[in-house]
Design a protein around this motif. Structure first.
Motif, PDB file in Angstrom:
ATOM      1  N   SER A  56      21.743  -4.429 -27.024  1.00  0.00           N
ATOM      2  CA  SER A  56      21.462  -4.459 -25.577  1.00  0.00           C
ATOM      3  C   SER A  56      21.284  -5.894 -25.100  1.00  0.00           C
ATOM      4  O   SER A  56      21.810  -6.279 -24.056  1.00  0.00           O
ATOM      5  CB  SER A  56      20.200  -3.665 -25.244  1.00  0.00           C
ATOM      6  OG  SER A  56      20.387  -2.308 -25.547  1.00  0.00           O
ATOM      7  N   ASP A 176      25.823   0.334 -21.909  1.00  0.00           N
ATOM      8  CA  ASP A 176      24.762   0.291 -22.919  1.00  0.00           C
ATOM      9  C   ASP A 176      24.321   1.707 -23.280  1.00  0.00           C
ATOM     10  O   ASP A 176      23.522   2.321 -22.575  1.00  0.00           O
ATOM     11  CB  ASP A 176      23.567  -0.529 -22.411  1.00  0.00           C
ATOM     12  CG  ASP A 176      22.604  -0.878 -23.543  1.00  0.00           C
ATOM     13  OD1 ASP A 176      22.860  -0.458 -24.697  1.00  0.00           O
ATOM     14  OD2 ASP A 176      21.608  -1.565 -23.284  1.00  0.00           O
ATOM     15  N   GLU A 177      24.854   2.226 -24.354  1.00  0.00           N
ATOM     16  CA  GLU A 177      24.567   3.590 -24.814  1.00  0.00           C
ATOM     17  C   GLU A 177      24.598   4.593 -23.654  1.00  0.00           C
ATOM     18  O   GLU A 177      23.598   5.278 -23.385  1.00  0.00           O
ATOM     19  CB  GLU A 177      23.220   3.635 -25.544  1.00  0.00           C
ATOM     20  CG  GLU A 177      23.193   2.656 -26.712  1.00  0.00           C
ATOM     21  CD  GLU A 177      22.205   3.048 -27.792  1.00  0.00           C
ATOM     22  OE1 GLU A 177      22.031   4.256 -28.033  1.00  0.00           O
ATOM     23  OE2 GLU A 177      21.627   2.135 -28.412  1.00  0.00           O
TER      24      GLU A 177
HETATM   25 MG    MG Z   1      19.784  -1.021 -26.963  1.00  0.00          MG
END
Ligand code: MG
Ligand code: ADP
Length: 255
Positions: A56, A176-177
């Motif tokens: 991240s 991000d995910e």
């Molecule tokens: Mg992360």
């Protein structure tokens, strides 16, 4: 999933992101260590790695949500600096989609999409709404335009978040995910939208553990651990023939 390689998604050798010898610290904690990464136009990269490895932080540095302390990051020829004009230009190039959608709960879906274009870009309201409806159609959710985020499912909210990013006409999209907060039955609808973006030739950097997505969409898969990029390869080699012991261990845990 079949491998998607339409003619218009061939990568271009022109780099759009160039990261050189980049380091970042949170206080005393050395979170990113000597990151070197060049991303070509239309290239699609998937980043995986254990929780806390810095995935991240890395992608947040690319659009300056986090500041690095050493080395350089260039986006489309612009070097990231602290100058506010420079940050605005970078944010115009680079869209971001988060795990938890980050929609404004008190605004309708349509208002969520037009806020940035109207206030940041000074786009006339009517034009901003037309663009918003275009992208809501694209993520197949136009009929929800007048609702509030809380009235939508997680998968629908994430598709809205993707459409909202696209309204700013970015050249690069960071994810991000994007599916990790979703119930399993909603993962596919979001991945399908991302696959269609890929087919349109969007440059994408996706932090994800959806290995089916990585195999079918990524040109390159990166493995991060302890703030470093430890291994990278095309998906076939990466999954079938990982070299680093830590990559092997990680893959054995998630596959
Ligand atoms: Mg992360
Ligand atoms: P990942 O996305 O791979 O799980 P992160 O980039 O979120 O990893 O975090 C990397 C490391 O940095 C973790 O140890 C995390 O606890 C730490 N970290 C993340 N954000 C901050 C912050 N704002 N301040 C201090 N430490 C942070």
């Amino acid at each position: 999933m079949n491998k998607i390689q339409p003619a218009n998604s061939e990568t271009d050798d022109t780099p759009i992101i160039v990261i050189k010898n980049m380091h970042k610290w949170y206080g005393e904690f050395h979170v990113l260590k000597d990151i070197n990464l060049t991303v070509g136009k239309k290239e699609r990269i998937v980043i995986c790695g254990p929780s806390g490895s810095g995935k991240s932080t890395l992608i947040r540095c690319i659009n300056r949500l986090e500041e690095h302390q050493k080395g350089t990051i260039e986006v489309d020829g612009m070097t990231l600096t602290n100058d506010i004009k420079n940050i605005e230009k970078i944010r115009a190039e680079v869209g971001m989609v988060f795990q938890h959608f980050n929609l404004f709960p008190h605004l309708t879906i349509l208002e969520n999409l037009t806020l940035g274009p109207i206030w940041v870009r000074k786009t006339p309201k009517k034009e901003a709404e037309e663009t918003a409806m275009f992208y809501l159609e694209k993520v197949r959710i136009a009929e929800q335009a007048k609702k509030f985020p809380g009235q939508l499912s997680g998968g629908q909210q994430q598709r809205v978040a993707i459409a909202r990013s696209l309204c700013m006409k970015p050249n690069v999209m960071l994810f991000d995910e994007p599916t990790s907060a979703l119930d399993p039955e909603m993962v596919k609808e979001v991945l399908d939208v991302m696959i269609s973006l890929a087919t349109d030739g969007m440059t994408m950097i996706v932090v994800s553990h959806e290995m089916g997505f990585a195999k079918s969409v990524a040109h390159r898969v990166l493995f991060m651990d302890s703030g470093q990029i430890l291994e990278q390869n095309n998906p076939e080699e990466f999954f079938n023939n990982p070299q680093n012991e830590r990559t092997k261990l990680f893959l054995s845990q998630i596959l």
